[in-house]
Design an enzyme around this catalytic site. Structure first.
Site, short mmCIF file in Angstrom:
data_model
loop_
_atom_site.label_atom_id
_atom_site.label_comp_id
_atom_site.label_asym_id
_atom_site.label_seq_id
_atom_site.Cartn_x
_atom_site.Cartn_y
_atom_site.Cartn_z
N ASP A 51 -13.22 2.65 -1.41
CA ASP A 51 -12.46 3.10 -0.26
C ASP A 51 -13.14 4.34 0.34
OD1 ASP A 51 -10.40 3.07 1.53
OD2 ASP A 51 -8.96 4.09 0.25
N HIS A 52 -13.13 4.44 1.59
CA HIS A 52 -13.69 5.57 2.34
C HIS A 52 -15.00 6.06 1.71
CE1 HIS A 52 -9.28 6.60 3.59
NE2 HIS A 52 -9.64 5.36 3.85
N HIS A 98 -7.95 0.24 -4.16
CA HIS A 98 -8.86 1.05 -3.35
C HIS A 98 -9.38 2.15 -4.26
CE1 HIS A 98 -6.50 0.12 0.64
NE2 HIS A 98 -7.13 -0.94 0.15
N CYS A 135 -3.94 2.18 -4.54
CA CYS A 135 -4.85 3.03 -3.76
C CYS A 135 -4.98 4.33 -4.55
CB CYS A 135 -4.31 3.26 -2.35
SG CYS A 135 -5.47 4.27 -1.41
N TYR A 176 -15.13 4.97 7.09
CA TYR A 176 -15.68 3.63 6.85
C TYR A 176 -17.15 3.50 7.24
CZ TYR A 176 -11.06 2.13 5.49
OH TYR A 176 -9.88 2.00 4.81
N HIS A 198 0.86 -1.19 0.00
CA HIS A 198 0.00 0.00 0.00
C HIS A 198 0.90 1.24 0.00
CE1 HIS A 198 -2.74 3.10 1.54
NE2 HIS A 198 -3.74 2.30 1.19
C1 DNO Z 1 -6.91 3.57 5.22
C2 DNO Z 1 -6.12 2.48 4.73
C3 DNO Z 1 -4.86 2.16 5.51
C4 DNO Z 1 -4.28 0.91 4.94
C5 DNO Z 1 -2.95 0.50 5.44
C6 DNO Z 1 -2.43 -0.61 4.57
O1 DNO Z 1 -8.03 3.75 4.93
O2 DNO Z 1 -5.91 2.61 3.37
O3 DNO Z 1 -5.18 1.91 6.83
O4 DNO Z 1 -5.12 -0.15 5.25
O5 DNO Z 1 -2.08 1.55 5.40
O6 DNO Z 1 -1.42 -1.32 5.20
#
Ligand code: DNO
Length: 398
Positions: A354-355, A304, A277, A371, A239
């Site tokens: 994501d988010h 993500h 991401c 989340y 990531h």
């Molecule tokens: C946040 C995430 C991070 C991610 C870690 C991966 O939303 O993208 O917490 O899970 O950094 O190791």
């Protein structure tokens, strides 16, 4: 692409039954209760897997397919002489996961801090709330709350003046919130939550560490992990550092396409892959996301999907925008990912929305920042629409 959804475990206010209703088929999760450096035992993995996968016969089954993340112990990142048992434990956890059928593993190599935001309740014109990173607030924290040694040298005269003015206008509560947001905590972080003093000590441990040394430590770790990953059919997905740049005097080494090329040139193993991401990489204007999705297609095992909108006057400041409405061309990214899957049919890409914004009923609920259920559901629905449209119109051969 397989639709997945992050679940933080039994305490997550968004339950497995909620997730099933989104239509996602796969779960992204971790054993968050096990501290960094300890082995994830098969029994523990199975217990968690049952919570996800045991399903009444009339309902559709969810699969725990992706781990996000096995934390990497700080001593590995620091390259300390006592790190070997921590590397062995990481490998053992990976093998145990593989034995339980879970073969995509996200991890990161960010020193001391994981993902970082300054505001968890930034109100949008719609009335919903988003996460935000404000460079000026971050500078105020660095200079006047943390009082990091040498920090002044990292800022221009103008930045120093702006941060001073901002800090002087902040209430005590605002200062406390800012501190907590940065050092104590966002969900899913793979580093510990600290008090200010411990945080300072942790930072000092990295004093003088260069990007080259941190890279060397990552490569040393992966040189041991990757052969085992290959043997177990595990795909690793690093990531990026979020935000993707050096912070608080700490080097960060997974920020750009160039960083990824350095990683793959050093360790070309097929198991050496990435989490694309989109939100993180696109918070730098010099990262071209559709291009990265094309160029690294074969190595993207996990993505993500979200986007940020940057402040035109201060590109390091951004907020998390709607999934399709940000600075990033999400349709082009999705098209590139679908094309990559077509080119590399052996590689399934797990995606998760994501988010999400905190909106509607979730505004009055306790949610994990970023989340919430409804905001992510909206993101997933929008992304699903794009995937359908792109696939249907023949723009992608997927
Ligand atoms: C946040 C995430 C991070 C991610 C870690 C991966 O939303 O993208 O917490 O899970 O950094 O190791």
């Amino acid at each position: 692409m397989k639709e997945s959804w992050r679940w933080f475990g039994p305490n997550d206010p968004v339950t497995i039954s909620d997730i099933r209703q989104t239509g996602a088929t796969d779960i992204v999760s971790a054993l968050h209760h096990i501290p960094a450096g300890e082995v994830w035992l098969i029994d523990e993995i199975k217990k968690h897997q049952q919570l996800i996968e045991d399903t009444p016969s009339h309902l559709s089954k969810l699969h725990w397919s992706v781990v996000e993340s096995i934390p990497v112990h700080e001593d590995i990142k620091l390259g300390k002489s006592n790190m070997q048992p921590y590397i062995d434990a990481w490998i053992q956890s990976m093998e145990n996961l593989a034995k339980c059928g879970i073969k995509v593993i996200c991890y990161n190599f960010m020193p001391v801090i994981d993902w970082t935001r300054t505001d968890l309740n930034f109100q949008l014109p719609s009335g919903a709330y988003a996460l935000k990173f404000d460079q000026q607030k971050f500078a105020a924290f660095d200079l006047f709350i943390l009082e990091r040694e040498g920090a002044k040298a990292d800022y221009s005269e103008q930045e120093l003046q702006d941060a001073t003015r901002l800090f002087e206008s902040m209430s005590e509560q605002e200062k406390t919130d800012l501190t907590n947001n940065i050092i104590a905590g966002l969900p899913g972080r793979m580093t510990d939550a600290y008090g200010l003093d411990t945080f300072k000590t942790r930072l000092l441990e990295y004093k003088g560490m260069t990007k080259e040394t941190l890279r060397h430590n990552l490569h040393h770790f992966l040189a041991q992990v990757l052969p085992k990953a290959e043997a177990f059919g595990v795909k690793l997905a690093i990531h990026p550092d979020d935000p993707p740049r050096d912070m608080l005097g700490l080097p960060r080494i997974v920020c750009t396409a160039d960083d990824l090329n350095i990683l793959f040139d050093a360790l070309p193993s097929r198991s050496n892959g990435i989490t694309l991401c989109v939100g993180t990489y696109s918070s730098r204007p010099d990262n071209d996301l559709p291009q990265m999705a094309t160029d690294f297609g074969e190595r993207i095992h996990f993505t993500h999907l979200r986007g940020v909108s940057r402040d035109p006057n201060e590109q390091r400041t951004f907020y998390e925008d709607t999934h399709l409405g940000s600075d990033v061309d999400m349709v082009a990214v999705i098209k590139a990912l679908l094309d990559a899957e077509k080119r590399y049919p052996d590689n399934t890409i797990f995606m998760r929305p994501d988010h999400g914004h905190q909106m509607m009923d979730d505004i009055n609920k306790k949610v994990n920042p970023g989340y919430s259920g409804i905001g992510r559901l909206k993101g997933l629905a929008e992304i699903r629409g794009v995937v359908k449209a792109v696939s249907h119109s023949g723009q992608s051969n997927a």
